[in-house]
Design an enzyme around this catalytic site. Structure first.
Site: not given
Lengths: 341, 341, 341
Positions: C75-76, C105, C126, C155
Site C-alpha cells: 500500500r505505502t 552479508k 520504511r 509515519h
C-alpha cells in the site's frame, strides 16, 4: 469497470467489446466478436512498429498501470510491463501481496483492489482463483485486464496473441487446419484458442492428446456446436499433411496428484526435427504457449517454422500494448467500414 | 549478440570492443583495449554531468532494459536500474526467476533469456554460474551485459568503475603504485582489477593477504607475464609510502566450508584511522568494492581519501550509463584521434 | 539531509519546515507548523489535478527516488511509487534488502543508505526499527522521507493525508469534533493524528477504545497540554451527535503476545450501517488508515460518508506527490501572505 459492487455485489458477465474498447475490462475471449478482433489486430500492427524500432511513444504518457500478480509470472508480467513502457506509460509492480503487508494482515481482496484503483488507470491482475478478475472488475471503476485467473479461468491475452500469430503467418483465421496437442483436459490456453478459432468459419482442429488428457466431452460438444470441426486423433500418423499450424502444449505437472501418472503421460507426444519433417508441411508453423519442458526438443528451435520463441512471444507484447492503449482511450480505432481483414 | 546458438551451440569468446561498442555484449574486461577504455571514460564524463545535475535525458528514451538477476543484488541492480533511468530508459526487473514461474516449472535458461530478448533492447544478467553471461549472449541477438556470473566468473562493470576511480583521483592509469588487500584467492574483483591495470604500462601492485588467501601461483605468473609488477607482502609495514591507491576487500564468509577458517583470517588486515595515517600517503585513495563488514572501520569513512562510499559507488552508475548508451548506439563516440587520455 | 554523520554521529532532531521544504527530510509531524501545512495542502490541490486527469507532468523529470522498504508494504510503497511516476520521476524499488545481497552479508545500515544516496535524489524509507529514518537522514546529504519506522516511530505522510482528508471534507481543521476509536495504546497513526490536530485551535477528540488499549496516561497529558481537548469514552452511546469525523483503527494482532487477549478486544467496537446511522451525523465522515480486518463491515462501504476507500487513499498519493516535488525544489510555494486557509 462499471462497478456493480455498490448494487449488491452480485457476480456479473464481462461486457462485450462491440468495437468499442474504451473503459472496458478485458476478462474473457468471449467479449470479442470478429469485428473487434479485426480492429485489435490492426492497432497491433502500429504497436509493432513502435516496439520493433524502439520508437519513443507518448501514447500512455501520464498513465499508470498496476501489475498485481498474486501468482508471480515473470513472462506475463514482463510482457505487460514492457508493453506499458513501450508506450511511455509507467507501472506499479506488486508481486505476492498475500505474503506481505496488508493482505497478510487479513485485508480483503476488494480493499486491496480498490487501493490500487486509487493509484492507477488500469489494473492487470493475475490470481490463482478462477473468477478473481471478474470480482476485481466488479469492485472498481477502472478497467481490469485478466492476466490469468486460475486453472479453470481465462487468460484472454494469450488466446489473442495466438490468434494473431496464426493470422500473421497464414494470412487469415478462416479455413484453417490446425493440430492442438498435449494437455486438452486441464489446459487453459488450448480451450481459449479453440473458442477463438470458433469465431471464424471453416476451421478444423485435430486434437492429439494422451487418453488421460483428452478434451472433456462437454467441451467437445460445446465447441462443436459453435461450428468449428474438431477431430480427435491418437497418434502423429493421423496429422493431416500441410496443416496451417501445430499448437503444442506442456503437460502441467502441478495438475497431477500422483507423480507416476504425470511421468507416464508427459512425454507421450514430443516434437523433434524428425517428427516435424515427417508430419509437418512446408508452411506449417509450430506454436507453444511456453514454458516448455521437453515437449519440443531444442534442436527444433532453429527451424524457421518454429515461432514460439520468435513472433509468438513478441505478439504477446504487441497485443498488450494495443489493449492498454485502447481501453484507456489513448488509441483511436480506424473508422468503421474502412478495415478489411 | 551475434547468435552462435543456431550454429551448433558451442561456447564462444566475447568480441573485442576495438573502439566500437554498438551491438556488442559486455562480458569480460578482456574485451577492452586501452583505446576503448579511453573512449569509455570520456563518455562517462558526459554521463556524470547528466546524473549529478538530475538533467532530464532522452538518450535511452524508447529503450527497455531487462535486469535479470538470478542472484539478487540490490547494490548492482539498483546501479543499473538508476543508470538506465537517468538516461530516460525503462527497466523490466526480474529477481529470482528460479523461484517463481516458468523457470520453477523447468524452463531452460535459453528459453527464459529469449523471452526477455523479445521484450527489451538489452539484457543485464546476474547469475551464480560462471559462464552464464556468455551462454546468454550466445542465445540472443541483443546485447548482454554481465553483472556478475559466479565466483570464478567476471563482473566487468565493477572493474571498469574501479579503473575510472583511480584515473579520476590520480590523473592516470599508468605508472601507478597500488596495494590490493584481503581475499586474493577467491576475490573476483581483485583479479579483474589486476587484469585491467595490466593493460597500462608501468604499474606496480603490492598484494597483501593472509597466507590462506594468497593469489594462486598460476594467476601470479599469468598477470606478471602481461607486464604488470606484482609484489607479495605479509604486513602493513611493507606497504610503500605514498601509494596511489589502496584497494581493500572483504573476506567472503560464503567461500569457506569451515567457519573457524573464516574466523581466523577475516580480521587479519583492517584499515583504521591509525593504519591509514601510518602507512597511507597524503593522496592515497582508499577503495573497497563493498559491501564491507569490518575490513575498514567506520571512523575511516570521514577521511576524504576514503572514496568507497563516495566516487566509487557513483562511478559505477556513470560507467553503466555509458555502456548502456554505447551498446545501444545511442551515444556517439568522439572522433578517433581527438581523444587524449 | 545535512549530514551530522561526519560530526560525531550523534542522533539529531529533524529540522522544522518553517515554510521551506527544499532539501528537508520529512521524518516527523512535529516538523510542521500551521503555515507549512497550509502551503502543503495548497500544493496538494495542484497535484490532485495532475493525477485525476492523468496529465503528463515533468515536475520530477530527471529525478530518481529510491523506495527502500525493509518491511514490505504494498500500500505505502505503491502510493509513493505512483506519486513519483505521476510527476514524471522514476523509482528504484528495493524490498527486503535484509534478506538479499549486501545487507544479508553483514553490511551496515549506513553503508546501504549511502549506496542508494549515490543513485537517487530522495530516499523513502520504511523500517521496522523506531528511529531508523532519523538515522538514515543523519547519514546522507539527500532528503529522506519516513514511510513508517517501527511501532513507536512515526509515519508522517499518513498523518498528513488524514489531516487533508478532514480539511477537504469539513472545510477546516479548527473547531473540529472527532472520534478516534480502536487501538490507542499501540496505534501509531492515531497518535500522529492527535498531534496534528493539536496544532489547530478548538479541537475536541472523543477517544473510544477497549480498557486494554487506552491511550497511555502520559500521552493523554502531553497532548492535552498542547491545547486539544481529549475525552475518553467507553461506548458508542457516548459519541457526540454530528461529529465531524470518526477515525476507526485496526487492533493489531501482531502487537499481542497472547492470542486470547487479542481475540477478546479485537471486535469490541465495530462500525456497521446501524451504528453509523444511530450515532453518526449527516456530514460525519468515516475514516480508517487501512488495512481493516472487520472493524468496519463491508456493507458500510457504499455509504458516501465512508471515505477510507475513496478520498483517504487518494489523498495519500497527492500528499506524497507534493512532498516529493517540494523537498526536491521542483515545485514553488505560493508567495507568502497570498495563501489563506
Amino acid at each position: 469497470m462499471v462497478s456493480r459492487y455498490e448494487q449488491g455485489n452480485s457476480p456479473s458477465s464481462p461486457e462485450k467489446i462491440n468495437g468499442n474498447f474504451v473503459g472496458k475490462d478485458i476478462l474473457s475471449l468471449d467479449q470479442f466478436d470478429m469485428q473487434s478482433l479485426v480492429h485489435l489486430f490492426e492497432v497491433t500492427e502500429t504497436m509493432k512498429d513502435i516496439a520493433v524500432n524502439a520508437r519513443p511513444s507518448d501514447v500512455l504518457r501520464g498513465n499508470i498501470v498496476t501489475l498485481l500478480f498474486y501468482e508471480p509470472s515473470s513472462r506475463t508480467r514482463g510482457s505487460f510491463d514492457a508493453a506499458c513502457k513501450q508506450l511511455g506509460g509507467e507501472t506499479i509492480v506488486v508481486e505476492n501481496p498475500q505474503q506481505f503487508s496488508s493482505v497478510a494482515k487479513g485485508e480483503s481482496f476488494n480493499d486491496t483492489i480498490r487501493t490500487f484503483e486509487a493509484y492507477s488507470d488500469v489494473i492487470v491482475l493475475r490470481h490463482p482463483q478462477t473468477g478473481s478478475a471478474q470480482k476485481a472488475a466488479d469492485a472498481v471503476q477502472i478497467p481490469v485486464i485478466n492476466a490469468g485467473d486460475g486453472g479453470q479461468g481465462e487468460h484472454p491475452t494469450q488466446a489473442l496473441l495466438d490468434l494473431l500469430t496464426i493470422k500473421e503467418a497464414r494470412g487469415s483465421l478462416e479455413g484453417m487446419t490446425g493440430v492442438i496437442a498435449g494437455d486438452l483436459l486441464y489446459g487453459r490456453t488450448t480451450k481459449s484458442l479453440i473458442r477463438g478459432l470458433a469465431l471464424y468459419p471453416g476451421n478444423t482442429l485435430y486434437l492429439l492428446s494422451p487418453q488421460e488428457l483428452k478434451l472433456p466431452e462437454k467441451d467437445l460438444q460445446d465447441f462443436s456446436s459453435r461450428g468449428i470441426k474438431l477431430v480427435e486423433i491418437d497418434s502423429e500418423d493421423a496429422i493431416p499433411k500441410d496443416a496451417d499450424f501445430w499448437y503444442w502444449t506442456r503437460v502441467q505437472k502441478e495438475r497431477f496428484e500422483n507423480p507416476q501418472d504425470y511421468e507416464r503421460v508427459k512425454n507421450r507426444f514430443i516434437v523433434t526435427p524428425d517428427i516435424l519433417s515427417r508430419f509437418g508441411g512446408k508452411n506449417t508453423i509450430l506454436m507453444h504457449p511456453l514454458p516448455r519442458v521437453g515437449e519440443i526438443t531444442e534442436d527444433v528451435d532453429k527451424d524457421q517454422r518454429a515461432v514460439y520463441l520468435r513472433s509468438q512471444i513478441r505478439n504477446g507484447m504487441y497485443i498488450r500494448m494495443a489493449l492498454l492503449g485502447l481501453v484507456l482511450g489513448r488509441i483511436s480505432l480506424p473508422p468503421q467500414g474502412q478495415s478489411q481483414e
